[in-house]
Design an enzyme around this catalytic site. Structure first.
Site, PDB file in Angstrom:
ATOM      1  N   GLU A 110     -30.465 -26.141   6.667  1.00  0.00           N
ATOM      2  CA  GLU A 110     -29.111 -25.623   6.828  1.00  0.00           C
ATOM      3  C   GLU A 110     -29.144 -24.347   7.652  1.00  0.00           C
ATOM      4  O   GLU A 110     -30.079 -23.542   7.539  1.00  0.00           O
ATOM      5  CB  GLU A 110     -28.496 -25.353   5.449  1.00  0.00           C
ATOM      6  CG  GLU A 110     -27.029 -24.965   5.454  1.00  0.00           C
ATOM      7  CD  GLU A 110     -26.455 -24.929   4.035  1.00  0.00           C
ATOM      8  OE1 GLU A 110     -26.772 -25.844   3.237  1.00  0.00           O
ATOM      9  OE2 GLU A 110     -25.726 -23.980   3.730  1.00  0.00           O
ATOM     10  N   ASP A 112     -26.316 -21.316   8.491  1.00  0.00           N
ATOM     11  CA  ASP A 112     -25.005 -20.893   7.997  1.00  0.00           C
ATOM     12  C   ASP A 112     -24.378 -19.767   8.805  1.00  0.00           C
ATOM     13  O   ASP A 112     -25.059 -18.847   9.258  1.00  0.00           O
ATOM     14  CB  ASP A 112     -25.122 -20.363   6.558  1.00  0.00           C
ATOM     15  CG  ASP A 112     -25.449 -21.447   5.554  1.00  0.00           C
ATOM     16  OD1 ASP A 112     -25.245 -22.624   5.865  1.00  0.00           O
ATOM     17  OD2 ASP A 112     -25.930 -21.108   4.458  1.00  0.00           O
ATOM     18  N   GLU A 114     -21.112 -17.629   7.287  1.00  0.00           N
ATOM     19  CA  GLU A 114     -20.134 -17.510   6.211  1.00  0.00           C
ATOM     20  C   GLU A 114     -19.371 -16.195   6.367  1.00  0.00           C
ATOM     21  O   GLU A 114     -19.976 -15.143   6.586  1.00  0.00           O
ATOM     22  CB  GLU A 114     -20.823 -17.552   4.844  1.00  0.00           C
ATOM     23  CG  GLU A 114     -21.486 -18.886   4.552  1.00  0.00           C
ATOM     24  CD  GLU A 114     -22.252 -18.887   3.249  1.00  0.00           C
ATOM     25  OE1 GLU A 114     -22.140 -19.867   2.488  1.00  0.00           O
ATOM     26  OE2 GLU A 114     -22.982 -17.904   3.000  1.00  0.00           O
ATOM     27  N   GLN A 127     -21.933 -13.368   7.043  1.00  0.00           N
ATOM     28  CA  GLN A 127     -23.277 -13.600   6.509  1.00  0.00           C
ATOM     29  C   GLN A 127     -23.875 -14.830   7.178  1.00  0.00           C
ATOM     30  O   GLN A 127     -23.226 -15.870   7.256  1.00  0.00           O
ATOM     31  CB  GLN A 127     -23.239 -13.801   4.997  1.00  0.00           C
ATOM     32  CG  GLN A 127     -24.602 -14.165   4.394  1.00  0.00           C
ATOM     33  CD  GLN A 127     -24.621 -14.124   2.888  1.00  0.00           C
ATOM     34  OE1 GLN A 127     -24.625 -13.056   2.292  1.00  0.00           O
ATOM     35  NE2 GLN A 127     -24.623 -15.290   2.248  1.00  0.00           N
ATOM     36  N   THR A 128     -25.105 -14.699   7.648  1.00  0.00           N
ATOM     37  CA  THR A 128     -25.837 -15.835   8.204  1.00  0.00           C
ATOM     38  C   THR A 128     -27.056 -16.100   7.339  1.00  0.00           C
ATOM     39  O   THR A 128     -27.602 -15.199   6.697  1.00  0.00           O
ATOM     40  CB  THR A 128     -26.272 -15.557   9.657  1.00  0.00           C
ATOM     41  OG1 THR A 128     -27.061 -14.354   9.710  1.00  0.00           O
ATOM     42  CG2 THR A 128     -25.052 -15.395  10.551  1.00  0.00           C
ATOM     43  N   ARG A 138     -32.768 -16.234   3.489  1.00  0.00           N
ATOM     44  CA  ARG A 138     -32.944 -15.565   4.786  1.00  0.00           C
ATOM     45  C   ARG A 138     -31.625 -14.934   5.247  1.00  0.00           C
ATOM     46  O   ARG A 138     -31.226 -15.029   6.391  1.00  0.00           O
ATOM     47  CB  ARG A 138     -33.441 -16.563   5.826  1.00  0.00           C
ATOM     48  CG  ARG A 138     -34.953 -16.661   5.984  1.00  0.00           C
ATOM     49  CD  ARG A 138     -35.677 -17.119   4.760  1.00  0.00           C
ATOM     50  NE  ARG A 138     -37.128 -17.164   4.977  1.00  0.00           N
ATOM     51  CZ  ARG A 138     -38.001 -17.440   4.039  1.00  0.00           C
ATOM     52  NH1 ARG A 138     -37.600 -17.698   2.800  1.00  0.00           N
ATOM     53  NH2 ARG A 138     -39.296 -17.455   4.315  1.00  0.00           N
ATOM     54  N   ASP A 203     -17.783 -15.597  -7.547  1.00  0.00           N
ATOM     55  CA  ASP A 203     -18.915 -15.244  -8.400  1.00  0.00           C
ATOM     56  C   ASP A 203     -19.964 -14.420  -7.649  1.00  0.00           C
ATOM     57  O   ASP A 203     -20.844 -13.828  -8.271  1.00  0.00           O
ATOM     58  CB  ASP A 203     -19.558 -16.507  -8.991  1.00  0.00           C
ATOM     59  CG  ASP A 203     -20.030 -17.487  -7.938  1.00  0.00           C
ATOM     60  OD1 ASP A 203     -19.461 -17.496  -6.816  1.00  0.00           O
ATOM     61  OD2 ASP A 203     -20.955 -18.266  -8.241  1.00  0.00           O
ATOM     62  N   GLY A 208     -20.661  -8.540  -4.620  1.00  0.00           N
ATOM     63  CA  GLY A 208     -21.547  -9.205  -5.564  1.00  0.00           C
ATOM     64  C   GLY A 208     -20.838  -9.903  -6.700  1.00  0.00           C
ATOM     65  O   GLY A 208     -21.443 -10.150  -7.746  1.00  0.00           O
TER      66      GLY A 208
END
Length: 298
Positions: A110, A112, A114, A127-128, A138, A203, A208
């Site tokens: 995958e 990503d 995001e 976020q990757t 990662r 969540d 966080g």
């Protein structure tokens, strides 16, 4: 289609940044949405513009929404314009990513992108991440130099056997090199579908998980248009995905490393926009993963 560079002017506060990109392509994926994608959500959570060229995915308390390509690819250039949820988007994640399975299976590869929503007035984070055979960890997080809720911006992934590069408006924000080690963590063997989705992740996504989704603000809507895929379509048992022809520009020498202009842009991103880099998290990784020692500049 001709490949050419253009100058892109980016407004950052009171400064103008000129970005030269050799990876500006003419032309988008042809055909209608239904020709290229299949969707997975209730009908009320997926809508299109009157001309069918802009797609709206919504999240409410009952369901999110997503779509995926009907075709799998191994290597290529994958690009989409997105406009993210405005206002209070805490807990909401909009994603644009590649995955080797049509569900989050335990052996998946995958790649990503995001977009992590936030409380009103706070900036989005991007976020990757990379997964190989079901293992991730990662992550990198970046801030952006614009408000992604005000207009459409282009998010792209370049994937070949030498590197993965994530682009925002043609600016390289992350480089992930193929180490070619025996325990290599580079996803280069499995073909991947291309996905987009909006879903609830309160969540973990905002502070966080401390900030929860405010369902009184639902539905949350992300907008998509101008999908552009130039890649090797997978055909079993194994396709000829590496080529020296100009049709496969994304797997030729110039796409195996950053250009000089891209290196300048990438250095600017590293100085100004990186929020988290797993390769610098020695508490989480006392022994850094091997790919962390590879230079992105080569």
């Amino acid at each position: 289609m001709e490949r050419r560079g253009i100058i892109i002017i980016i407004m950052l506060g009171t400064f103008l940044v000129a970005v030269m990109s050799p990876f500006v392509r003419a032309g988008d994926s042809k055909g209608s949405f239904d020709d290229n994608f299949s969707k997975s959500c209730p009908e009320n959570n997926f809508k299109t513009s009157e001309d069918g060229q802009t797609w709206y995915l919504s999240l409410d308390k009952e369901a999110g929404c997503g779509f995926m390509t009907k075709q799998r690819y191994r290597f290529g250039w994958f690009s989409m314009k997105l406009k993210l949820v405005g206002g209070d988007s805490a807990g909401v994640v909009t994603a644009y990513y590649m995955c080797s399975e049509n569900a989050a299976g335990p052996e998946r590869d995958e790649v990503d992108i995001e977009f992590l929503g936030n409380r009103t007035g706070q900036p989005y984070l991007i976020q990757t991440n990379v997964y190989k055979n079901g293992t991730g960890g990662r992550e990198m997080r970046h801030s952006l130099w614009f408000d992604p809720t005000e207009d459409f911006h282009t998010y792209s992934i370049l994937w070949n056997n030498h590197q993965l590069v994530w682009f925002v408006d043609r600016v390289p924000v992350r480089v992930y090199k193929n180490a070619n080690y025996s325990n290599n963590f580079f996803p280069n063997e499995k073909p991947m579908y291309l996905f987009s989705s909006i879903w609830n992740a309160d969540d973990w996504a905002t502070r966080g998980g401390l900030e929860k989704t405010d369902w009184k603000k639902a539905p949350f809507v992300s907008s998509y248009k101008d999908s552009n895929v130039e890649g090797c379509e997978w055909e079993d048992p194994f396709p000829a995905c590496v080529s020296t022809t100009t049709d496969h520009w994304w797997d030729q020498y110039n796409a195996w490393h950053l250009s000089d202009d891209q290196k300048l842009d990438y250095a600017w991103v590293q100085r100004n926009l990186v929020i988290y880099d797993y390769c610098k998290d020695t508490h989480r990784y006392p022994n850094l993963p091997q790919e962390c020692w590879l230079t992105p500049w080569a």
